[in-house]
Design a protein around this motif. Structure first.
Motif, PDB file in Angstrom:
ATOM      1  N   ARG A  74       1.075  -1.018  -0.124  1.00 29.54           N
ATOM      2  CA  ARG A  74      -0.126  -0.364  -0.033  1.00 29.54           C
ATOM      3  C   ARG A  74       0.723   1.398  -0.039  1.00 29.54           C
ATOM      4  O   ARG A  74       0.583   2.724  -0.851  1.00 29.54           O
ATOM      5  CB  ARG A  74      -0.890  -0.246   0.943  1.00 29.54           C
ATOM      6  CG  ARG A  74      -1.509   1.372   1.269  1.00 29.54           C
ATOM      7  CD  ARG A  74      -2.159   1.469   2.574  1.00 29.54           C
ATOM      8  NE  ARG A  74      -3.046   2.945   2.810  1.00 29.54           N
ATOM      9  CZ  ARG A  74      -1.952   3.437   3.268  1.00 29.54           C
ATOM     10  NH1 ARG A  74      -1.347   3.894   3.831  1.00 29.54           N
ATOM     11  NH2 ARG A  74      -3.418   5.385   3.310  1.00 29.54           N
ATOM     12  N   GLU A  75       1.864   1.177   0.906  1.00 26.52           N
ATOM     13  CA  GLU A  75       3.079   2.602   0.456  1.00 26.52           C
ATOM     14  C   GLU A  75       3.211   3.085  -0.223  1.00 26.52           C
ATOM     15  O   GLU A  75       4.252   3.677  -0.792  1.00 26.52           O
ATOM     16  CB  GLU A  75       3.852   2.092   1.492  1.00 26.52           C
ATOM     17  CG  GLU A  75       3.773   1.872   3.307  1.00 26.52           C
ATOM     18  CD  GLU A  75       3.181   2.931   3.260  1.00 26.52           C
ATOM     19  OE1 GLU A  75       3.642   4.088   3.485  1.00 26.52           O
ATOM     20  OE2 GLU A  75       1.647   3.107   4.140  1.00 26.52           O
ATOM     21  N   ASN A  76       3.732   2.070  -1.233  1.00 27.76           N
ATOM     22  CA  ASN A  76       3.874   2.142  -2.545  1.00 27.76           C
ATOM     23  C   ASN A  76       2.856   2.534  -4.050  1.00 27.76           C
ATOM     24  O   ASN A  76       3.118   3.052  -5.199  1.00 27.76           O
ATOM     25  CB  ASN A  76       4.373   1.147  -3.654  1.00 27.76           C
ATOM     26  CG  ASN A  76       5.666  -0.074  -3.099  1.00 27.76           C
ATOM     27  OD1 ASN A  76       6.527   0.811  -1.816  1.00 27.76           O
ATOM     28  ND2 ASN A  76       5.266  -0.771  -2.549  1.00 27.76           N
ATOM     29  N   ALA A  77       1.739   2.637  -3.050  1.00 27.13           N
ATOM     30  CA  ALA A  77       0.869   3.261  -4.081  1.00 27.13           C
ATOM     31  C   ALA A  77       0.897   4.928  -4.606  1.00 27.13           C
ATOM     32  O   ALA A  77       1.486   5.995  -3.926  1.00 27.13           O
ATOM     33  CB  ALA A  77      -0.390   3.179  -3.326  1.00 27.13           C
ATOM     34  N   HIS A  78       0.622   4.817  -6.270  1.00 28.67           N
ATOM     35  CA  HIS A  78       0.140   6.623  -6.672  1.00 28.67           C
ATOM     36  C   HIS A  78      -0.791   6.879  -6.554  1.00 28.67           C
ATOM     37  O   HIS A  78      -2.098   6.506  -7.420  1.00 28.67           O
ATOM     38  CB  HIS A  78       0.513   6.378  -8.483  1.00 28.67           C
ATOM     39  CG  HIS A  78       1.385   7.565  -8.861  1.00 28.67           C
ATOM     40  ND1 HIS A  78       1.759   8.479  -8.445  1.00 28.67           N
ATOM     41  CD2 HIS A  78       0.092   7.906  -9.720  1.00 28.67           C
ATOM     42  CE1 HIS A  78       2.020   8.848  -8.879  1.00 28.67           C
ATOM     43  NE2 HIS A  78       1.259   9.310  -9.803  1.00 28.67           N
ATOM     44  N   ALA A  79      -1.358   8.000  -5.510  1.00 28.09           N
ATOM     45  CA  ALA A  79      -2.543   8.515  -5.268  1.00 28.09           C
ATOM     46  C   ALA A  79      -2.397   9.782  -5.335  1.00 28.09           C
ATOM     47  O   ALA A  79      -2.343  10.450  -4.041  1.00 28.09           O
ATOM     48  CB  ALA A  79      -3.177   7.251  -3.960  1.00 28.09           C
TER      49      ALA A  79
ATOM     50  N   ASN B 259      -5.374  10.717  -2.455  1.00 27.71           N
ATOM     51  CA  ASN B 259      -4.652  10.709  -1.795  1.00 27.71           C
ATOM     52  C   ASN B 259      -4.982   9.652  -0.402  1.00 27.71           C
ATOM     53  O   ASN B 259      -5.650   9.217   0.386  1.00 27.71           O
ATOM     54  CB  ASN B 259      -4.646  12.255  -0.804  1.00 27.71           C
ATOM     55  CG  ASN B 259      -3.983  13.203  -1.120  1.00 27.71           C
ATOM     56  OD1 ASN B 259      -2.756  13.137  -1.757  1.00 27.71           O
ATOM     57  ND2 ASN B 259      -4.075  13.950  -1.043  1.00 27.71           N
TER      58      ASN B 259
ATOM     59  N   LYS C  55      -4.956   5.714  -0.703  1.00 26.81           N
ATOM     60  CA  LYS C  55      -3.911   4.404  -0.636  1.00 26.81           C
ATOM     61  C   LYS C  55      -4.810   2.863  -0.589  1.00 26.81           C
ATOM     62  O   LYS C  55      -4.690   3.413   0.745  1.00 26.81           O
ATOM     63  CB  LYS C  55      -2.510   4.794  -0.516  1.00 26.81           C
ATOM     64  CG  LYS C  55      -1.577   6.117  -0.885  1.00 26.81           C
ATOM     65  CD  LYS C  55      -0.159   5.723  -0.146  1.00 26.81           C
ATOM     66  CE  LYS C  55       1.132   6.799  -0.510  1.00 26.81           C
ATOM     67  NZ  LYS C  55       2.152   6.460   0.425  1.00 26.81           N
TER      68      LYS C  55
ATOM     69  N   CYS D 200      -0.946  -2.126  -5.560  1.00 32.02           N
ATOM     70  CA  CYS D 200      -1.540  -0.759  -5.035  1.00 32.02           C
ATOM     71  C   CYS D 200      -2.212  -0.482  -6.463  1.00 32.02           C
ATOM     72  O   CYS D 200      -2.078  -0.543  -7.546  1.00 32.02           O
ATOM     73  CB  CYS D 200      -0.241  -0.821  -4.643  1.00 32.02           C
ATOM     74  SG  CYS D 200       0.842  -0.025  -5.420  1.00 32.02           S
ATOM     75  N   ASN D 201      -2.413   0.191  -5.794  1.00 38.41           N
ATOM     76  CA  ASN D 201      -3.783   1.348  -7.090  1.00 38.41           C
ATOM     77  C   ASN D 201      -2.861   2.600  -7.362  1.00 38.41           C
ATOM     78  O   ASN D 201      -1.451   3.064  -6.702  1.00 38.41           O
ATOM     79  CB  ASN D 201      -4.266   2.496  -6.097  1.00 38.41           C
ATOM     80  CG  ASN D 201      -4.350   3.257  -4.793  1.00 38.41           C
ATOM     81  OD1 ASN D 201      -3.980   2.235  -3.932  1.00 38.41           O
ATOM     82  ND2 ASN D 201      -5.248   4.207  -4.592  1.00 38.41           N
TER      83      ASN D 201
ATOM     84  N   ALA E 168      -5.856  -1.922  -6.696  1.00 33.50           N
ATOM     85  CA  ALA E 168      -5.140  -2.669  -5.660  1.00 33.50           C
ATOM     86  C   ALA E 168      -4.717  -4.161  -6.736  1.00 33.50           C
ATOM     87  O   ALA E 168      -4.271  -4.631  -6.540  1.00 33.50           O
ATOM     88  CB  ALA E 168      -5.043  -2.199  -4.533  1.00 33.50           C
TER      89      ALA E 168
ATOM     90  N   ALA F 117      -6.891  -0.403   2.845  1.00 25.96           N
ATOM     91  CA  ALA F 117      -6.973   1.197   3.327  1.00 25.96           C
ATOM     92  C   ALA F 117      -6.702   1.971   4.101  1.00 25.96           C
ATOM     93  O   ALA F 117      -6.718   1.541   5.554  1.00 25.96           O
ATOM     94  CB  ALA F 117      -8.013   1.695   2.048  1.00 25.96           C
TER      95      ALA F 117
END
Length: 134
Positions: free
Chosen positions: A14-19, A23, A25, A41-42, A54, A77
């Protein structure tokens, strides 16, 4: 890997999500029938809704690795309550998972809930609809 470890894998990815737009993730981890874990991840895109969920990313990783059967799923999330998979992801999951497969949904704060794929998507559209008359 236990269900707890599956949720932890989702938490980590989740920490790698590009949101950058929402915002919000989300991380997902899928255990294939082989026992191997696939994560996603999203990934948002300014040309909304062209991003990727994700769950879809984890499914794509599983299929790219040559596996096609989901044994278990965890999604996490940063929300007050566990977030259920969107409708599109429910259909994607149903493509690769039996109705009794457990989907664990969690929050970064530790709240969790579980449901089966059939509970999340009753009456799923499946390949049986593709046969039939023209």
């Amino acid at each position: 890997m236990t269900s707890t470890d599956l949720m932890e894998a989702a938490r980590t990815v989740r920490e790698n999500a590009h949101a950058p737009y929402s915002n919000f993730k989300v991380g997902a981890a899928i255990r294939g029938k082989s026992g191997k874990v696939y994560v996603g991840c999203n990934v948002e895109n300014v040309a909304y809704p062209q991003g990727t969920c994700a769950e879809a990313g984890a499914i794509a990783a599983m299929v790219a690795a040559g596996e096609t059967e989901i044994a278990e799923i965890a999604v996490i999330a940063g929300s007050p309550e566990p977030v259920s998979c969107c409708g599109g992801c429910r259909q994607k999951i149903a493509e690769f998972a039996a109705g009794d497969v457990v989907v664990s949904m969690g929050t970064t704060g530790g709240n969790t809930m579980t449901a089966t794929v059939a509970e999340l998507l009753p009456g799923a559209f499946d390949q049986s609809y593709m046969g039939g008359s023209k």
